[in-house]
Design an enzyme around this catalytic site. Structure first.
Site, PDB file in Angstrom:
ATOM      1  N   SER A   7       0.839  -1.197   0.000  1.00  0.00           N
ATOM      2  CA  SER A   7       0.000   0.000   0.000  1.00  0.00           C
ATOM      3  C   SER A   7       0.879   1.254   0.000  1.00  0.00           C
ATOM      4  CB  SER A   7      -0.980  -0.036   1.170  1.00  0.00           C
ATOM      5  OG  SER A   7      -1.952   0.976   1.037  1.00  0.00           O
ATOM      6  N   ASP A  79      -9.066  -6.209  -3.590  1.00  0.00           N
ATOM      7  CA  ASP A  79      -8.641  -5.091  -2.740  1.00  0.00           C
ATOM      8  C   ASP A  79      -9.792  -4.099  -2.639  1.00  0.00           C
ATOM      9  OD1 ASP A  79      -7.496  -2.734  -1.673  1.00  0.00           O
ATOM     10  OD2 ASP A  79      -5.534  -3.278  -2.471  1.00  0.00           O
ATOM     11  N   HIS A 110      -7.063  -5.989   0.508  1.00  0.00           N
ATOM     12  CA  HIS A 110      -6.020  -4.993   0.708  1.00  0.00           C
ATOM     13  C   HIS A 110      -4.961  -5.437   1.724  1.00  0.00           C
ATOM     14  CE1 HIS A 110      -4.175  -1.098   0.347  1.00  0.00           C
ATOM     15  NE2 HIS A 110      -4.140  -0.990   1.675  1.00  0.00           N
TER      16      HIS A 110
END
Length: 133
Positions: A7, A79, A110
């Protein structure tokens, strides 16, 4: 040394690699976005009028085309935060890297792509590191 980031950590890893390419063997990014401003459009579109005030845009889409080191893009296709299209765009932008790989995990979210991917996830990383050395 290979860098890894998930991320926003992927954005950080890509920016670090840009600065220290000669000292890094490669980079692995998972569920990473193209830019913070693109994420504002996706996550909090009501703030789109304030994007001009953003002082940390983390424009990874601008960094990736300048990288020459091997890059692995890992994407959880479920995600719920960063659209998988961001990873696809970053992958497409990696035009100068000596080795570019992508791995998509259909049930990965995610924060759980590594769990959902199981053995295949770890084998993908291991294979990439082996190729990238």
């Amino acid at each position: 040394v290979f860098l890894f980031g998930r991320s926003i950590g992927g954005a950080v890893a890509l920016h670090v690699v840009e600065k220290y390419q000669s000292q890094v063997s490669g980079v692995i990014v998972e569920n990473t976005f193209t830019s913070i401003n693109d994420m504002i459009d996706k996550v909090v579109p009501v703030l789109k009028f304030f994007k001009a005030l953003n002082r940390n845009p983390w424009n990874t889409i601008d960094v990736v085309p300048r990288l020459t080191v091997p890059i692995l893009f890992i994407t959880g296709m479920r995600d719920e935060l960063v659209p998988p299209a961001h990873s696809a765009a970053l992958h497409k932008a990696a035009t100068k890297s000596s080795l570019v790989r992508k791995a998509e995990f259909p049930t990965g979210g995610h924060n759980d792509t590594w769990v959902r991917g199981g053995r295949e996830y770890y084998e993908t990383v291991k294979s990439f590191v082996g190729e990238g050395q």
